[in-house]
Design a protein around this motif. Sequence first.
Motif, PDB file in Angstrom:
ATOM      1  N   PHE B  65     -25.553 -21.236  -9.755  1.00 10.21           N
ATOM      2  CA  PHE B  65     -25.735 -22.196  -8.662  1.00 10.21           C
ATOM      3  C   PHE B  65     -27.227 -22.388  -8.353  1.00 10.21           C
ATOM      4  O   PHE B  65     -27.729 -23.487  -8.336  1.00 10.21           O
ATOM      5  CB  PHE B  65     -25.041 -21.703  -7.378  1.00 10.21           C
ATOM      6  N   CYS B  79     -32.056 -25.195  -7.152  1.00 10.62           N
ATOM      7  CA  CYS B  79     -30.670 -25.477  -7.481  1.00 10.62           C
ATOM      8  C   CYS B  79     -30.580 -25.739  -8.990  1.00 10.62           C
ATOM      9  O   CYS B  79     -31.410 -26.441  -9.550  1.00 10.62           O
ATOM     10  CB  CYS B  79     -30.311 -26.705  -6.664  1.00 10.62           C
ATOM     11  N   GLU B  81     -29.461 -27.362 -12.248  1.00 12.34           N
ATOM     12  CA  GLU B  81     -28.854 -28.637 -12.657  1.00 12.34           C
ATOM     13  C   GLU B  81     -27.887 -28.406 -13.817  1.00 12.34           C
ATOM     14  O   GLU B  81     -28.062 -27.481 -14.612  1.00 12.34           O
ATOM     15  CB  GLU B  81     -29.940 -29.627 -13.079  1.00 12.34           C
ATOM     16  N   LEU B  82     -26.899 -29.254 -13.885  1.00 10.50           N
ATOM     17  CA  LEU B  82     -25.925 -29.152 -14.970  1.00 10.50           C
ATOM     18  C   LEU B  82     -26.069 -30.413 -15.809  1.00 10.50           C
ATOM     19  O   LEU B  82     -25.564 -31.467 -15.453  1.00 10.50           O
ATOM     20  CB  LEU B  82     -24.529 -29.056 -14.345  1.00 10.50           C
ATOM     21  N   HIS B 106      -6.316 -28.085  -7.777  1.00  7.70           N
ATOM     22  CA  HIS B 106      -7.023 -27.123  -6.937  1.00  7.70           C
ATOM     23  C   HIS B 106      -8.509 -27.456  -6.791  1.00  7.70           C
ATOM     24  O   HIS B 106      -9.045 -27.477  -5.692  1.00  7.70           O
ATOM     25  CB  HIS B 106      -6.865 -25.712  -7.515  1.00  7.70           C
ATOM     26  N   PHE B 107      -9.164 -27.723  -7.921  1.00  8.01           N
ATOM     27  CA  PHE B 107     -10.623 -27.861  -7.881  1.00  8.01           C
ATOM     28  C   PHE B 107     -11.121 -29.243  -7.457  1.00  8.01           C
ATOM     29  O   PHE B 107     -12.191 -29.359  -6.886  1.00  8.01           O
ATOM     30  CB  PHE B 107     -11.226 -27.512  -9.251  1.00  8.01           C
ATOM     31  N   SER B 108     -10.360 -30.279  -7.782  1.00  9.90           N
ATOM     32  CA  SER B 108     -10.894 -31.594  -7.422  1.00  9.90           C
ATOM     33  C   SER B 108      -9.872 -32.515  -6.773  1.00  9.90           C
ATOM     34  O   SER B 108     -10.231 -33.571  -6.281  1.00  9.90           O
ATOM     35  CB  SER B 108     -11.495 -32.262  -8.666  1.00  9.90           C
ATOM     36  N   ALA B 112     -12.037 -29.764  -0.488  1.00 10.14           N
ATOM     37  CA  ALA B 112     -13.391 -29.932  -1.002  1.00 10.14           C
ATOM     38  C   ALA B 112     -13.348 -30.067  -2.526  1.00 10.14           C
ATOM     39  O   ALA B 112     -12.514 -29.473  -3.184  1.00 10.14           O
ATOM     40  CB  ALA B 112     -14.241 -28.730  -0.605  1.00 10.14           C
ATOM     41  N   VAL B 113     -14.254 -30.871  -3.052  1.00  7.85           N
ATOM     42  CA  VAL B 113     -14.310 -31.066  -4.496  1.00  7.85           C
ATOM     43  C   VAL B 113     -15.327 -30.085  -5.086  1.00  7.85           C
ATOM     44  O   VAL B 113     -16.435 -29.952  -4.585  1.00  7.85           O
ATOM     45  CB  VAL B 113     -14.715 -32.519  -4.834  1.00  7.85           C
ATOM     46  N   ASP B 114     -14.909 -29.384  -6.119  1.00  7.60           N
ATOM     47  CA  ASP B 114     -15.819 -28.463  -6.789  1.00  7.60           C
ATOM     48  C   ASP B 114     -16.670 -29.273  -7.764  1.00  7.60           C
ATOM     49  O   ASP B 114     -16.161 -29.788  -8.763  1.00  7.60           O
ATOM     50  CB  ASP B 114     -15.019 -27.397  -7.541  1.00  7.60           C
ATOM     51  N   PRO B 115     -17.969 -29.396  -7.491  1.00  6.45           N
ATOM     52  CA  PRO B 115     -18.785 -30.311  -8.308  1.00  6.45           C
ATOM     53  C   PRO B 115     -18.926 -29.858  -9.756  1.00  6.45           C
ATOM     54  O   PRO B 115     -19.081 -30.683 -10.651  1.00  6.45           O
ATOM     55  CB  PRO B 115     -20.139 -30.308  -7.598  1.00  6.45           C
ATOM     56  N   TYR B 116     -18.867 -28.564  -9.978  1.00  8.94           N
ATOM     57  CA  TYR B 116     -19.060 -28.047 -11.341  1.00  8.94           C
ATOM     58  C   TYR B 116     -17.844 -28.349 -12.205  1.00  8.94           C
ATOM     59  O   TYR B 116     -17.949 -28.820 -13.331  1.00  8.94           O
ATOM     60  CB  TYR B 116     -19.345 -26.546 -11.306  1.00  8.94           C
ATOM     61  N   LYS B 119     -17.711 -32.167 -12.851  1.00  5.32           N
ATOM     62  CA  LYS B 119     -18.694 -32.677 -13.789  1.00  5.32           C
ATOM     63  C   LYS B 119     -18.367 -32.254 -15.228  1.00  5.32           C
ATOM     64  O   LYS B 119     -18.465 -33.041 -16.160  1.00  5.32           O
ATOM     65  CB  LYS B 119     -20.086 -32.185 -13.396  1.00  5.32           C
TER      66      LYS B 119
END
Lengths: 286, 344, 288
Positions: B65, B79, B81-82, B106-108, B112-116, B119
């Motif tokens: 992270f 932070c 970057e990915l 679950h994740f998106s 809340a949306v898990d950005p990782y 993406k």
Amino acid sequence: MCSNNPYIPMPVEIIKIIDEVDTHDIKSFRLKFLSKEDEAKFKYLPGQFSELSVYGKGESPIGIASSPTEEGYVEFTVQRAGTIQSGLVTAALHDMNEGAKIGLRGPLGNSWPIEFLEKKNIVVVGGGFAFTTLRSLINYMLHKDNRSRFGEITVIYGARTPGLLLYKDELAVWEKRDDIKTIITVDKGDETWKGREGFVPAVCKDVAPSPKNAVAVICGPPIMIKFTLPVFFDLGFSKENILTSLEMRMKCGIGKCGRCNVGYKYVCSDGPVFSLAELDELPRDF
Amino acid sequence: MKKTNFQDISDLAAQLMGKGTLVAPVKEVAGFNFREISDAKQVDLNFYNTLMSPKSAFFPHTEDFVRYDKNKFVLDAQCVELNLKPVFLFGVRPCDAKSFEIMDIHFSGTGAVDPYWKKRREATTIFGYAFDPNTPADGADFYSTLNIGAADPEGSDIFMMKKGDELLLQAVTPKGETLLSSLSSLVDASKDDEKYFDDTIAAGHSFKTRFTCVDEKVIAKKLEDIFLKTEFWEKISDACLSCGACTFVCPTCYCFDICDETLFSKGVRRRVWDACMFTDFTLEASGHNPRTKVYQRLRQKICHKYSFHVRKYGVISCVGCGRCTRNCPVNIDIFSIVDQALKE
Amino acid sequence: MSINFKQIEDKLKTEAKKLLEGGKVSIVLAYGKGYDEKHPMPYVARKMSDVENMVFNEFCTANMARYLVRYPRGTKIAIAVKPADSRAVIQLIQEEKIKREDLVILGIPVYGMKNFKTGETIDSKTTCGRYNPVIYDTLLGEEVHGQPVVSPYDVLAEYEKMDKDARWAFWKKELDRCIRCYACRKACPMCYCDPCFIDQNKPKWGEKSPESHGNLMYHLTRFHHLAGRCVDCGECSRACPVDIPLYLFHKKVAKECEEMFGQAAGMKIEDKPALVNFRVDDSDKILE
């Protein structure tokens, strides 16, 4: 990945540290956002929590002790806790001085259900260190813009000793106000203590708040909760009208990391505030 | 529909490597695993299923992270970057492809949306790969119990199956269609191939692994009902060592920890897989732990997958891939426990 | 002579029934049916009717001594032990985790056990080179005699050919594959620390991520925590989902300990663990 990423903390500065109790293991930290944008984004209600973040140590979920009506800062009351496996963040915070900069993620979780509480008589029952988000709620309700939205407010707050009471200055102010009934009790007083002595459940029984149009908001150590609930049932409070806030180990705070569930609810995102009626639906696993 | 000779898979692999990152099964010491391919010849489709699930393509064991220097201000933390090239996840079995859809919820898909996760998911094209209907199911599998066919294209962008010494490839999504039409190493499939493809998908549904199907709501309710039957949970967890092998190989286990890992002054805040079977998973700062006993943790695992998940997201969080059973040091079989629970 | 597994199973059931019926023990730690015949499970019989589910076959590799520390002290337990497992029981008695008088030890003389994941015979690799339990109250079968004597350290031949650098490279490579599921420590009868050092964070000894630093810290420390205590049952290596040959290190350390202190782990109840017992004539080799 940096913008709108729920895992990235916002930088804040500790602008004031208040040593709350005579054992010096509970301190309040007043935090100010370093960015105006972050400050504007951080809109919270009493009962919510945040992850306090110290790089190199980790994050710790702490209930917000200030009320959104207090402007310019957010306050957290933190107990130095820990075992050989836990408590790194709280220890680090306690070793910090004013001016130190840390991270903050939030606000997280639901809140005390303000709309549900409106126009009702509110009985706030707190024990020991678990008084933090209750204080937020009380200060919120007492604010001049909000006071008229709520009925009678009764606060019953207990600690083991007088020295362990949190927010002593505020308690004194509340005791003098006539729009809030404040009952402070300690398990055992000392030479200077002139107030009540007795355990919270007994005091609740004694005060006997009316269940009529009333909601009880109860937070405290498990043993206090265990003996206080029957008192309120006897008084005639229904399970829908008794609220509490649960504690579990939380990490992400947004319902993703999977550790704080009680049954199918995540305490961090579906809670931490639940009514007893809601808790009754969940398996006893906390 | 396209096809290629099974022997020429490395040509296809090389072509995909030219377009982005190729993640495909590779034979390793303890079995097959999905790895980023550096040499097209590494790709090996002669596997039953991989040891570790392909979830790490979207939810790697560690995800960084923030990088920080603990002697500097919090403001100096960077932070991470990915930056992803297009990813091609090649050779995913139908049950595993299904797991991504479950994890999406679950994740998106909720809250809340898990950005990782989001993406990585968006950057990836999934090449599903049917189980060979001529190969008997591994004794640990039970995907058909969860209504997943041996050749279900669901969850894949492009679906592949073996036909003799050829590999058939059919686009399932528009994303897959675009990619497939750009792969020049492939040739057009025949009418016969198309029929074979459809027949195999249909046959995949009559292919049975262990156990019979039970309605997920029935399972969820039953587990809720017996949650407090401690005797039952103690009995089924007698053998459990409370290690994390089952959760780490599982395609639908998503629990994680967020750790600050510092070496000298520099460090990284990252998420790391965690397991509900570990004692310290629920250990609070105060020292209180609601799940100190093995049975409480195994109960959590089973109820989470087959009950809480159904209640919260409407689906069972298990695809019957059998990895937990195969890798359990003491041969605990998760669905046997569910089966026993239904008889309680 | 070959091992009659069925006979052992029958005797196990008979003994278990007798012990439970007479109230001599409250639980019997043995093996039970798994999801198929090749996958039996560690099993706890608490009542007579549980005994029917007991099995014993060549896939019953689990070391039941692992479970002894799970029950409250003073619980009367009958435990089925194979040769290496019996040494774990002795070692746990030496370390005062359990008491001899609380146990009824059902010894199983056996060889030819098989790894249920790979089907391979584990004899020369990960048993302690014995065919008969070191300690028992009842023997479930005949003592095995006449089998070729195999040193438990023979499998080290290849490993010992490597020089220091090659060994370091070997372990770095092997341990890099670790996924940190901790199956090894959980399967180990001697890993009972609560909390395990790797789970502590004051101080934090190693990182949680499955990367070189933390993996080395975890495994090398664990290897050394087991010096003079490992009984060579091989459970750690069989439990490992990624097949790290942990047994090689444990055997190497066990061999050195045996050479230095003239004592193998878990052989006599009266012994003290080699590394906690100071004797004036102890070898100083480790300091050289």
